[in-house]
Design a protein around this motif. Sequence first.
Motif, PDB file in Angstrom:
ATOM      1  N   TYR A 107      14.027  44.750  54.677  1.00  0.00           N
ATOM      2  CA  TYR A 107      13.588  45.406  53.269  1.00  0.00           C
ATOM      3  C   TYR A 107      13.605  44.329  52.192  1.00  0.00           C
ATOM      4  O   TYR A 107      14.636  43.768  52.006  1.00  0.00           O
ATOM      5  CB  TYR A 107      14.764  46.540  53.217  1.00  0.00           C
ATOM      6  N   ILE A 108      12.594  44.328  51.653  1.00  0.00           N
ATOM      7  CA  ILE A 108      12.233  43.399  50.644  1.00  0.00           C
ATOM      8  C   ILE A 108      11.789  43.933  49.242  1.00  0.00           C
ATOM      9  O   ILE A 108      10.986  44.871  49.349  1.00  0.00           O
ATOM     10  CB  ILE A 108      11.340  42.459  50.911  1.00  0.00           C
ATOM     11  N   TRP A 109      12.517  43.484  48.102  1.00  0.00           N
ATOM     12  CA  TRP A 109      12.271  44.317  46.759  1.00  0.00           C
ATOM     13  C   TRP A 109      12.624  43.154  45.725  1.00  0.00           C
ATOM     14  O   TRP A 109      13.260  42.160  45.888  1.00  0.00           O
ATOM     15  CB  TRP A 109      13.204  45.601  46.685  1.00  0.00           C
ATOM     16  N   VAL A 110      12.150  43.476  44.405  1.00  0.00           N
ATOM     17  CA  VAL A 110      12.214  42.758  43.222  1.00  0.00           C
ATOM     18  C   VAL A 110      13.361  43.283  42.626  1.00  0.00           C
ATOM     19  O   VAL A 110      13.353  44.384  42.253  1.00  0.00           O
ATOM     20  CB  VAL A 110      10.796  42.812  42.473  1.00  0.00           C
ATOM     21  N   HIS A 111      14.482  42.530  42.235  1.00  0.00           N
ATOM     22  CA  HIS A 111      15.678  43.053  41.397  1.00  0.00           C
ATOM     23  C   HIS A 111      15.510  42.752  39.864  1.00  0.00           C
ATOM     24  O   HIS A 111      14.378  42.367  39.556  1.00  0.00           O
ATOM     25  CB  HIS A 111      17.072  42.419  42.187  1.00  0.00           C
ATOM     26  N   GLY A 112      16.472  43.190  39.034  1.00  0.00           N
ATOM     27  CA  GLY A 112      16.505  43.300  37.907  1.00  0.00           C
ATOM     28  C   GLY A 112      16.767  41.937  36.956  1.00  0.00           C
ATOM     29  O   GLY A 112      17.039  42.195  35.758  1.00  0.00           O
ATOM     30  N   THR A 113      16.925  40.842  37.629  1.00  0.00           N
ATOM     31  CA  THR A 113      17.256  39.524  36.666  1.00  0.00           C
ATOM     32  C   THR A 113      16.255  39.444  35.668  1.00  0.00           C
ATOM     33  O   THR A 113      14.943  39.388  35.966  1.00  0.00           O
ATOM     34  CB  THR A 113      17.487  38.194  37.497  1.00  0.00           C
ATOM     35  N   LYS A 114      16.639  38.944  34.399  1.00  0.00           N
ATOM     36  CA  LYS A 114      15.988  38.742  33.148  1.00  0.00           C
ATOM     37  C   LYS A 114      15.917  37.177  32.989  1.00  0.00           C
ATOM     38  O   LYS A 114      17.228  36.671  33.114  1.00  0.00           O
ATOM     39  CB  LYS A 114      16.307  39.643  32.043  1.00  0.00           C
ATOM     40  N   PRO A 115      15.036  36.546  32.470  1.00  0.00           N
ATOM     41  CA  PRO A 115      13.639  36.857  31.955  1.00  0.00           C
ATOM     42  C   PRO A 115      12.814  37.137  33.389  1.00  0.00           C
ATOM     43  O   PRO A 115      11.842  37.693  33.189  1.00  0.00           O
ATOM     44  CB  PRO A 115      13.263  35.949  31.070  1.00  0.00           C
ATOM     45  N   GLU A 116      13.031  36.415  34.561  1.00  0.00           N
ATOM     46  CA  GLU A 116      12.081  36.444  35.594  1.00  0.00           C
ATOM     47  C   GLU A 116      12.965  37.162  36.629  1.00  0.00           C
ATOM     48  O   GLU A 116      14.116  36.592  37.216  1.00  0.00           O
ATOM     49  CB  GLU A 116      11.743  35.382  36.033  1.00  0.00           C
ATOM     50  N   PRO A 117      12.577  38.307  37.477  1.00  0.00           N
ATOM     51  CA  PRO A 117      13.183  38.906  38.296  1.00  0.00           C
ATOM     52  C   PRO A 117      13.040  37.997  39.706  1.00  0.00           C
ATOM     53  O   PRO A 117      12.126  37.308  39.621  1.00  0.00           O
ATOM     54  CB  PRO A 117      12.600  40.260  38.520  1.00  0.00           C
ATOM     55  N   LEU A 118      13.784  38.331  40.532  1.00  0.00           N
ATOM     56  CA  LEU A 118      14.062  37.779  41.815  1.00  0.00           C
ATOM     57  C   LEU A 118      13.657  38.709  43.157  1.00  0.00           C
ATOM     58  O   LEU A 118      13.694  39.702  42.758  1.00  0.00           O
ATOM     59  CB  LEU A 118      15.375  36.922  42.047  1.00  0.00           C
ATOM     60  N   MET A 119      13.559  37.737  44.195  1.00  0.00           N
ATOM     61  CA  MET A 119      13.301  38.756  45.474  1.00  0.00           C
ATOM     62  C   MET A 119      14.692  39.053  46.073  1.00  0.00           C
ATOM     63  O   MET A 119      15.597  37.998  46.017  1.00  0.00           O
ATOM     64  CB  MET A 119      12.415  37.789  46.425  1.00  0.00           C
ATOM     65  N   ARG A 120      14.886  40.159  46.567  1.00  0.00           N
ATOM     66  CA  ARG A 120      16.059  40.579  47.289  1.00  0.00           C
ATOM     67  C   ARG A 120      15.826  40.810  48.707  1.00  0.00           C
ATOM     68  O   ARG A 120      14.534  41.431  48.866  1.00  0.00           O
ATOM     69  CB  ARG A 120      16.819  41.652  46.501  1.00  0.00           C
ATOM     70  N   SER A 121      16.800  41.115  49.497  1.00  0.00           N
ATOM     71  CA  SER A 121      16.053  41.634  51.121  1.00  0.00           C
ATOM     72  C   SER A 121      17.381  41.924  51.695  1.00  0.00           C
ATOM     73  O   SER A 121      18.552  41.610  51.297  1.00  0.00           O
ATOM     74  CB  SER A 121      15.719  40.344  52.004  1.00  0.00           C
ATOM     75  N   LYS A 122      17.266  42.996  52.591  1.00  0.00           N
ATOM     76  CA  LYS A 122      18.497  43.581  53.430  1.00  0.00           C
ATOM     77  C   LYS A 122      17.922  43.668  54.693  1.00  0.00           C
ATOM     78  O   LYS A 122      16.391  44.031  54.963  1.00  0.00           O
ATOM     79  CB  LYS A 122      18.890  44.801  52.860  1.00  0.00           C
ATOM     80  N   THR A 123      18.632  43.389  55.838  1.00  0.00           N
ATOM     81  CA  THR A 123      18.329  43.735  57.134  1.00  0.00           C
ATOM     82  C   THR A 123      18.516  45.035  57.720  1.00  0.00           C
ATOM     83  O   THR A 123      19.803  45.317  57.531  1.00  0.00           O
ATOM     84  CB  THR A 123      18.501  42.367  58.000  1.00  0.00           C
ATOM     85  N   ARG A 124      17.873  45.497  58.177  1.00  0.00           N
ATOM     86  CA  ARG A 124      17.914  46.747  58.967  1.00  0.00           C
ATOM     87  C   ARG A 124      17.505  46.776  60.684  1.00  0.00           C
ATOM     88  O   ARG A 124      16.247  46.449  60.502  1.00  0.00           O
ATOM     89  CB  ARG A 124      17.715  47.936  58.028  1.00  0.00           C
ATOM     90  N   ILE A 125      18.033  47.551  61.255  1.00  0.00           N
ATOM     91  CA  ILE A 125      17.722  47.545  62.994  1.00  0.00           C
ATOM     92  C   ILE A 125      16.959  48.894  62.853  1.00  0.00           C
ATOM     93  O   ILE A 125      17.701  50.185  62.553  1.00  0.00           O
ATOM     94  CB  ILE A 125      18.660  47.404  63.816  1.00  0.00           C
ATOM     95  N   VAL A 126      15.644  49.119  63.139  1.00  0.00           N
ATOM     96  CA  VAL A 126      14.994  50.484  63.311  1.00  0.00           C
ATOM     97  C   VAL A 126      14.645  50.424  64.571  1.00  0.00           C
ATOM     98  O   VAL A 126      14.080  49.463  65.190  1.00  0.00           O
ATOM     99  CB  VAL A 126      14.006  50.254  62.300  1.00  0.00           C
ATOM    100  N   LYS A 127      14.859  51.749  65.254  1.00  0.00           N
ATOM    101  CA  LYS A 127      14.238  51.905  66.822  1.00  0.00           C
ATOM    102  C   LYS A 127      12.960  51.560  66.969  1.00  0.00           C
ATOM    103  O   LYS A 127      12.073  51.945  65.936  1.00  0.00           O
ATOM    104  CB  LYS A 127      14.499  53.307  67.293  1.00  0.00           C
ATOM    105  N   SER A 128      12.433  50.990  68.027  1.00  0.00           N
ATOM    106  CA  SER A 128      10.939  50.436  68.220  1.00  0.00           C
ATOM    107  C   SER A 128      10.212  51.705  67.972  1.00  0.00           C
ATOM    108  O   SER A 128      10.572  52.826  68.510  1.00  0.00           O
ATOM    109  CB  SER A 128      11.051  50.042  69.824  1.00  0.00           C
ATOM    110  N   GLY A 129       9.192  51.535  67.362  1.00  0.00           N
ATOM    111  CA  GLY A 129       8.122  52.816  67.197  1.00  0.00           C
ATOM    112  C   GLY A 129       8.418  53.476  66.060  1.00  0.00           C
ATOM    113  O   GLY A 129       7.333  54.576  65.705  1.00  0.00           O
ATOM    114  N   LYS A 130       9.445  53.553  65.280  1.00  0.00           N
ATOM    115  CA  LYS A 130      10.038  54.331  64.238  1.00  0.00           C
ATOM    116  C   LYS A 130       9.643  53.735  63.013  1.00  0.00           C
ATOM    117  O   LYS A 130       9.731  52.344  62.930  1.00  0.00           O
ATOM    118  CB  LYS A 130      11.625  54.594  64.402  1.00  0.00           C
TER     119      LYS A 130
END
Length: 117
Positions: free
Chosen positions: A1-24
Motif C-alpha cells: 500500500y503506497i500513499w502520499v503523507h502530510g509532511t510540509k512543504p513537500e509531502p513524501l511517499m509512505r508504504s505498508k506491506t500487507r499479505i492479500v490472498k491470491s486472487g483477492k
Amino acid sequence: YIWVHGTKPEPLMRSKTRIVKSGKEPEIWGFDGSSTNQAPGSNSDCVLQPVFTVPDPLRGGDNVLVLCEVQLTDFTPHPTNTRAAARKVAEKYADMTPNFGIEQEYTFFQNGRPLGW
C-alpha cells in the motif's frame, strides 16, 4: 500500500506491506495518521482507499503495488488528498481534451564532467 503523507512543504511517499490472498482484491486498510503528519495523536485513525494496482517490478511474481488515497474515517477525502480534488476537476471537464506539453532536458557526461567541458 503506497500513499502520499502530510509532511510540509513537500509531502513524501509512505508504504505498508500487507499479505492479500491470491486472487483477492486489496481492501480498505487503516493506519496511524499521527506518524505521517495527517492526524493528531488523540484521534489518529486514517483510511487507505486502494485506487490502482500495478505489478511489483522488484518482487515480481504475484506481488502488486497498491496505490491509495488517504481518507478520513467517515470516508471523505483527507485534507492532504490532492488526488480527490484532481479527480473532481477531471470529472467536471471529462468531455474536453486536455492539452499539455512535456519538456525534457538532458546533460551528457563524460568522465564525470559535462560533455565538452
